[in-house]
Design a protein around this motif. Structure first.
Motif, PDB file in Angstrom:
ATOM      1  N   ASN A   1      31.698  17.657  28.963  1.00 55.52           N
ATOM      2  CA  ASN A   1      32.145  16.731  27.862  1.00 55.52           C
ATOM      3  C   ASN A   1      34.169  16.132  27.550  1.00 55.52           C
ATOM      4  N   CYS A   2      34.249  16.029  29.132  1.00 47.15           N
ATOM      5  CA  CYS A   2      35.637  15.618  29.447  1.00 47.15           C
ATOM      6  C   CYS A   2      35.000  13.855  29.270  1.00 47.15           C
ATOM      7  N   ALA A   3      35.786  13.376  28.790  1.00 51.09           N
ATOM      8  CA  ALA A   3      35.789  12.276  28.448  1.00 51.09           C
ATOM      9  C   ALA A   3      36.222  10.789  30.048  1.00 51.09           C
ATOM     10  N   GLU A   4      36.657  11.560  30.681  1.00 47.91           N
ATOM     11  CA  GLU A   4      37.496  10.891  31.978  1.00 47.91           C
ATOM     12  C   GLU A   4      36.207  10.925  32.957  1.00 47.91           C
ATOM     13  N   ASP A   5      36.392   9.762  33.584  1.00 48.72           N
ATOM     14  CA  ASP A   5      35.268   9.390  34.597  1.00 48.72           C
ATOM     15  C   ASP A   5      35.821   9.836  36.429  1.00 48.72           C
ATOM     16  N   CYS A   6      36.789  10.721  36.452  1.00 47.77           N
ATOM     17  CA  CYS A   6      36.740  11.161  37.690  1.00 47.77           C
ATOM     18  C   CYS A   6      35.539  11.632  38.590  1.00 47.77           C
ATOM     19  N   GLY A   7      35.205  10.700  39.882  1.00 45.81           N
ATOM     20  CA  GLY A   7      34.104  10.760  40.273  1.00 45.81           C
ATOM     21  C   GLY A   7      33.560  11.471  41.360  1.00 45.81           C
ATOM     22  N   PHE A   8      33.591  12.867  41.546  1.00 39.29           N
ATOM     23  CA  PHE A   8      34.060  13.986  41.755  1.00 39.29           C
ATOM     24  C   PHE A   8      32.987  15.036  40.793  1.00 39.29           C
ATOM     25  N   CYS A   9      33.546  14.567  39.629  1.00 36.92           N
ATOM     26  CA  CYS A   9      33.456  15.897  38.600  1.00 36.92           C
ATOM     27  C   CYS A   9      32.564  15.940  37.781  1.00 36.92           C
ATOM     28  N   ALA A  10      31.650  17.014  37.435  1.00 36.41           N
ATOM     29  CA  ALA A  10      30.380  17.651  37.372  1.00 36.41           C
ATOM     30  C   ALA A  10      30.793  18.255  35.896  1.00 36.41           C
ATOM     31  N   GLN A  11      32.266  17.696  35.108  1.00 39.17           N
ATOM     32  CA  GLN A  11      32.458  18.436  33.176  1.00 39.17           C
ATOM     33  C   GLN A  11      32.201  16.948  32.418  1.00 39.17           C
TER      34      GLN A  11
ATOM     35  N   THR B   1      26.761  12.884  39.767  1.00 42.36           N
ATOM     36  CA  THR B   1      28.518  12.451  40.171  1.00 42.36           C
ATOM     37  C   THR B   1      27.724  10.997  41.838  1.00 42.36           C
ATOM     38  N   PRO B   2      29.124  10.201  41.303  1.00 40.74           N
ATOM     39  CA  PRO B   2      28.849   9.395  42.209  1.00 40.74           C
ATOM     40  C   PRO B   2      29.559   9.240  43.710  1.00 40.74           C
ATOM     41  N   LEU B   3      30.552  10.219  43.319  1.00 43.99           N
ATOM     42  CA  LEU B   3      30.829  10.837  45.208  1.00 43.99           C
ATOM     43  C   LEU B   3      29.257  11.838  45.601  1.00 43.99           C
ATOM     44  N   ALA B   4      28.718  12.339  44.585  1.00 45.67           N
ATOM     45  CA  ALA B   4      27.473  12.763  45.997  1.00 45.67           C
ATOM     46  C   ALA B   4      26.433  11.399  46.113  1.00 45.67           C
TER      47      ALA B   4
END
Length: 365
Positions: free
Chosen positions: A67-77, A248-251
């Protein structure tokens, strides 16, 4: 004593590091282009000269998942991606203490309380903030561990409180170079991350800040990230290697990194940060085989993140101890005076129990 690897570029850089010079961006880029064997040898020499001959193990707990609002492209959360992970609110002090005691029993010297979101806010979520502080106090009072935290962006007041409560290291990774960062994250800036590191350092905490390799960055980006960390001033440099999480985008990009690139980068990071712990962290198990994981330690790394990660499984502390031994090093026991043999025996018993249970279940079928 003069050390020679047989590579002029590496030997010149090594001599400068051993005599107290700090290498710069130009040096780092030139070094990454050199053969892996020469770099690995040089990284090992620097580790031996500036370190204590040990590998420091830390462990973490994912104290609040998803439920994290950030959009880090590697992050499953991140809420921006469909990754299917389990989500939960802050675990609470007692469960965090349980995780800390497991880490202590497994030989960790440091224990990190991690909340993957933009920031645990004293102002906007005061109840959660108090739970964080209660967790720190409980672990501090009942465990032989250094306590670290990774709670996102901090205000000056929050940083001062965490330092007063006994947080040793504040973790806030920069992930990659300033140039490449906007390709990975849109919802906050590289400068935002640097500001939090500066705030934490000014409050008196040591800094644990590192990178993720294999996100599509160039070798120069890897060097630029290390130079940025030089300027900030860190004591621990975690080196994550991308473990692509479906959704995730990086996947979806399908980028890869080779064993040689990992070893070379670790060695160059040690040359650029001779007095910091260069720590192998998430993704090493999926990017290096069990028979390869000792190689970055031989190339200068002197820290590990042991046990499970935030949303992915790691390997057992017993396996990590074997990797440390294979590299010809000793586990750090300066804070937690554990017995490696006891850790190995306990995990062997756990493995036997799991195997017996699995066999029994198969028989029932």
């Amino acid at each position: 004593m003069v050390y020679e690897t047989g590579n002029t570029t590496v030997d010149d850089a090594l001599e400068r590091v051993l005599t107290g010079d700090r290498l710069d961006r130009t040096d780092g880029v030139a070094l990454l282009a050199q053969p892996v064997d020469a770099l690995a040898e040089a990284g090992g020499v620097v580790r031996d000269r500036f370190g204590d001959g040990t590998v420091d193990a830390c462990s973490i707990v994912n104290a609040k998942a998803g439920n994290c609002a950030e959009d880090c492209g590697f992050c499953a959360q991140s809420v921006h991606f469909e990754t299917g992970i389990d989500t939960y609110d802050f675990l609470g002090p007692e469960k965090i203490l349980e995780a800390a005691k497991r880490a202590e029993a497994d030989g960790a010297q440091r224990f990190g309380i991690v909340v993957a979101e933009k920031g645990v806010s004293k102002e906007h979520r005061p109840e959660e903030w108090q739970e964080v502080l209660e967790s720190i106090r409980l672990v501090r009072d009942e465990c032989a561990l250094e306590i670290d935290a990774s709670l996102g962006i901090l205000t000056e007041e929050e940083a001062e409180i965490l330092a007063e409560e006994g947080i040793e290291h504040y973790n806030h990774n920069i992930e990659t170079s300033p140039r490449y960062f906007p390709k990975i994250v849109d919802t906050h800036s590289f400068e935002d991350r640097v500001k939090t590191l500066e705030v934490a350092k000014d409050a008196g905490m040591d800094l644990c800040a590192g990178v993720i390799l294999g996100m599509g960055e160039t070798p120069t980006d890897r060097v630029e990230a290390a130079i940025a960390l030089q300027e900030i001033g860190i004591s621990s440099l975690p080196v994550n290697i991308l473990n692509p999480v479906p959704g995730t985008p990086l996947a979806e990009q399908g980028v890869e990194i080779t064993r040689e690139e990992i070893i070379k980068t670790v060695a160059v990071y040690k040359l650029l940060h001779p007095e910091s712990r260069v720590r192998l962290t998430g993704g090493r198990e999926v990017n290096l085989t069990p028979d390869e994981q000792h190689l970055p330690l031989e190339a200068g790394a002197d820290g590990l993140l042991t046990g499970d990660y935030l949303t992915t499984e790691g390997q057992s502390p017993a396996e990590d101890l074997e990797i440390i031994e294979r590299a010809g090093l000793e586990p750090n026991r300066s804070v937690n005076e554990f017995d490696p043999a006891v850790v190995k025996e306990r995990h062997e018993r756990q493995d036997e129990t799991v195997a017996t249970s699995t066999t029994a279940e198969s028989g029932d079928d």
